[in-house]
Design an enzyme around this catalytic site. Structure first.
Site, PDB file in Angstrom:
ATOM      1  N   LYS A  52      77.806  23.393  18.642  1.00 43.01           N
ATOM      2  CA  LYS A  52      76.757  22.618  19.329  1.00 43.01           C
ATOM      3  C   LYS A  52      75.468  23.444  19.400  1.00 43.01           C
ATOM      4  O   LYS A  52      74.384  22.937  19.142  1.00 43.01           O
ATOM      5  CB  LYS A  52      77.226  22.226  20.741  1.00 43.01           C
ATOM      6  CG  LYS A  52      78.260  21.108  20.724  1.00 43.01           C
ATOM      7  CD  LYS A  52      78.869  20.840  22.101  1.00 43.01           C
ATOM      8  CE  LYS A  52      79.987  19.798  21.962  1.00 43.01           C
ATOM      9  NZ  LYS A  52      80.721  19.547  23.203  1.00 43.01           N
ATOM     10  N   GLN A  96      81.863  21.558  29.005  1.00 47.00           N
ATOM     11  CA  GLN A  96      82.863  21.467  27.931  1.00 47.00           C
ATOM     12  C   GLN A  96      84.251  21.253  28.529  1.00 47.00           C
ATOM     13  O   GLN A  96      84.653  21.965  29.457  1.00 47.00           O
ATOM     14  CB  GLN A  96      82.819  22.747  27.076  1.00 47.00           C
ATOM     15  CG  GLN A  96      83.654  22.687  25.819  1.00 47.00           C
ATOM     16  CD  GLN A  96      83.181  21.636  24.808  1.00 47.00           C
ATOM     17  OE1 GLN A  96      82.002  21.323  24.720  1.00 47.00           O
ATOM     18  NE2 GLN A  96      84.105  21.072  24.046  1.00 47.00           N
ATOM     19  N   ASP A 119      76.893  13.499  27.656  1.00 48.60           N
ATOM     20  CA  ASP A 119      78.210  13.174  27.104  1.00 48.60           C
ATOM     21  C   ASP A 119      78.573  11.718  27.414  1.00 48.60           C
ATOM     22  O   ASP A 119      79.514  11.169  26.825  1.00 48.60           O
ATOM     23  CB  ASP A 119      79.291  14.073  27.741  1.00 48.60           C
ATOM     24  CG  ASP A 119      79.661  15.251  26.858  1.00 48.60           C
ATOM     25  OD1 ASP A 119      79.582  15.125  25.623  1.00 48.60           O
ATOM     26  OD2 ASP A 119      80.053  16.296  27.413  1.00 48.60           O
TER      27      ASP A 119
HETATM   28  N1  GUN Z   1      86.004  18.446  24.647  1.00 47.55           N
HETATM   29  C1  GUN Z   1      86.382  17.797  23.513  1.00 47.55           C
HETATM   30  N2  GUN Z   1      85.423  16.944  23.116  1.00 47.55           N
HETATM   31  C2  GUN Z   1      84.420  17.052  24.010  1.00 47.55           C
HETATM   32  C3  GUN Z   1      83.137  16.435  24.127  1.00 47.55           C
HETATM   33  O1  GUN Z   1      82.723  15.576  23.333  1.00 47.55           O
HETATM   34  N3  GUN Z   1      82.383  16.842  25.196  1.00 47.55           N
HETATM   35  C4  GUN Z   1      82.820  17.743  26.103  1.00 47.55           C
HETATM   36  N4  GUN Z   1      82.019  18.048  27.119  1.00 47.55           N
HETATM   37  N5  GUN Z   1      83.995  18.332  26.019  1.00 47.55           N
HETATM   38  C5  GUN Z   1      84.786  17.983  24.973  1.00 47.55           C
END
Ligand code: GUN
Length: 283
Positions: A52, A96, A119
């Protein structure tokens, strides 16, 4: 069979975002800014976060990483998020997942201001999605919609079957496909005779986290097959779909890796730009 190239589609989206961010930066004196909170030492989470941050750099987005030890308490995380909610220079906040077991994950997600919930996991954005209102959308299903659009795959009147009912993928995916006028079914671990349902699908989305679970006999001829899975088996990385065999009958199919994965990050960046524009009342 046509391969749905998520890498190419995500790269096109990121290129457009890069240009837009450059214009927004000149106009408002700063680039959109995402803050990522990473708790603990889950290896997969560290890899996702690294990817990211790399993508942010590529498009010229400001990114801040807040790393915390896995003994942090829920109330401490809540305080960090509240400070970020009040910080005018932060446009997007993500935590996350997964969080350590002792943390109240729902409370954490729902402490993030809905305007910064890039998200789209909080109840306000989910509720707005379910109500057909403008919202920040969960990045993985949103990316799948963008992939279908990029390949001119029309969902109207099609039978869409989703395998998996998670809050992050399955449920929001159902709403987004419904918006596209598909007839939507969600299957899950308690579904009886799963194959008889998946064989109805013109569009099959699989997000269950079981390596090569969907076999050729479970797929209708000429179906569009979207594989959200990311598993590791004795051969290496693989999806939830038995790609080598299913590709023989699918009209379109996503590879793993290089399918849905890259789009999730692209749409997270897209959502952060959207949050920035919403703040500045740009449409
Ligand atoms: N863990 C697995 N996929 C994601 C996601 O798209 N966002 C977040 N914050 N955590 C994750």
């Amino acid at each position: 069979m046509i391969l749905l190239d998520g890498k190419k589609t995500s790269s096109d989206i990121k290129q457009n975002l890069k240009e837009e961010i450059s214009l927004l930066s000149s106009k408002y004196g700063r680039a959109p800014h995402i803050t990522i909170i990473l708790v603990g030492e889950v290896e997969a989470s560290h890899i996702y976060v690294r990817n990211k941050l790399k993508a942010c750099k590529l498009v010229g987005m400001q990114a801040t990483l807040i790393k915390k030890e896995d003994n942090i308490q829920t109330n401490e995380l809540v305080e960090i998020i509240k400070t970020l909610n009040n910080d005018e220079t932060v446009d997007g906040i993500i935590v996350q997942l997964p969080l350590p077991k002792h943390i109240d994950e729902q409370l954490i997600i729902n402490t993030i201001s809905h305007e910064k919930d890039v998200d789209g996991f909080g109840v306000i954005n989910k509720g707005r999605l379910f109500s057909g209102l403008p919202c920040l959308r969960s990045a993985t299903p949103y990316g799948i919609i963008k992939l279908l659009e990029a390949y001119d795959i029309d969902c109207c009147g099609k039978e869409a079957v989703i395998v998996g009912r998670s809050n992050i993928v399955g449920k929001p995916m159902a709403m987004m496909l419904l918006e596209k006028n598909a007839t939507v079914t969600i299957c899950h671990s308690k579904t009886k005779d799963l194959g008889s349902v998946t064989r109805r699908a013109d569009i099959l989305v699989v997000a269950i986290g079981k390596a090569k679970f969907i076999t050729k006999d479970m797929v209708k001829e000429n179906a569009v097959v979207i594989d959200v899975g990311m598993n590791r088996d004795e051969m290496g990385l693989c999806g939830d779909v038995d790609f080598e065999n299913v590709k023989e009958i699918a009209s379109y199919i996503t590879p793993v890796p290089g399918g849905v994965g890259p789009l999730t990050i692209a749409m997270l960046l897209n959502n952060t730009v959207e949050a920035f524009k919403n703040k500045h009342r740009e449409g």
